[in-house]
Design an enzyme around this catalytic site. Sequence first.
Site: not given
Ligand code: BJW
Length: 251
Positions: A116, A211
């Site tokens: 990302h 979790e």
């Molecule tokens: C702990 C802890 C501790 C806390 N110990 N654990 C419908 C269906 C399916 C897909 C789509 C859809 N509509 C659109 C899409 C695609 C879309 C998407 O996924 N949308 C969803 C909302 C459904 N995705 C995209 O558009 C991506 N591109 C894409 O799909 O291109 C086409 C493609 C096709 C085929 C192959 C490949 C590509 C792009 C996604 C871009 C995401 N960008 C972000 C922001 C930019 C970066 C930034 O600003 O930092 O990236 S969004 C944000 O979420 C960020 C993160 O990297 C990402 C994931 O978040 P993460 O890391 O999971 O954080 P949290 O907060 O959600 O979770 C933290 C976890 O830690 C929790 O579970 C806690 O319990 C745990 N935790 N403390 C252990 N101490």
Amino acid sequence: MNTPYKSIVVLTGAGISAESGIQTFRAADGLWENHRIEDIATPEGFQKNPVAVHDFYNQRRRHLLQTEIKPNSAHSALAKLEHELESYPDTRYLLVTQNIDNLHERAGSKKLIHMHGELLKMRCCVTGLIFEIQQDLTLEQCCRCCRQPGNLRPHVVWFGEMPLGMHEIEQSLMSCDLFVAIGTSGNVYPAAGFNQTARHYGAHTLELNLESTGSTFDEHRYGRASETTPSLITEILRNLSQIQAFNDNYR
Ligand code: BJW
């Protein structure tokens, strides 16, 4: 876990950096609590209000560069795994992070894909050239390539954009025998589907999280990443050294 794994893929998310003082996205006090995703993390949001988007990433960059923000024992354990695996030439290892912070590199990880993007990089929207950045990014700033103001953007992947390194990631997922996801909620694709790909091709899939995320993995271990990650890495390395010792004895 008794099998010595030969090809390991690790995916990390915001949870691995939470204990280093970096906010996650989807917690009650997370980054999305005060920001609308479509305003901040989409190309359309950036087009509509680039100042607000620059401001969001400038604040996060300033925070990341504060002296108290350091890698924790989970980042260090993954760097140690990579380093130790160098003694086993027939093993493969890839670390994929969704995080844009630099804590994995600072802990010593080298073979790493920032799918990302990276907070300490900016990109020219016209030429695609990427530059390092430590200061705030503004609309007035001219880039070194096109020398025009307003063409620079954070080097991050927003919704609707293609994540980075996908070819190498997919190849590794299809051939790994262990896939570990650490501290990610499994809400964002394509990363949220990596466990299914790896599983489909025969890997053991393991989730380390505080979790349950409701995602399908063969095994779940709950607890803080700073505790579960080092103990998993110790286990993996112990199994490898045992099998190595066994092979050496019977060679
Ligand atoms: C702990 C802890 C501790 C806390 N110990 N654990 C419908 C269906 C399916 C897909 C789509 C859809 N509509 C659109 C899409 C695609 C879309 C998407 O996924 N949308 C969803 C909302 C459904 N995705 C995209 O558009 C991506 N591109 C894409 O799909 O291109 C086409 C493609 C096709 C085929 C192959 C490949 C590509 C792009 C996604 C871009 C995401 N960008 C972000 C922001 C930019 C970066 C930034 O600003 O930092 O990236 S969004 C944000 O979420 C960020 C993160 O990297 C990402 C994931 O978040 P993460 O890391 O999971 O954080 P949290 O907060 O959600 O979770 C933290 C976890 O830690 C929790 O579970 C806690 O319990 C745990 N935790 N403390 C252990 N101490």
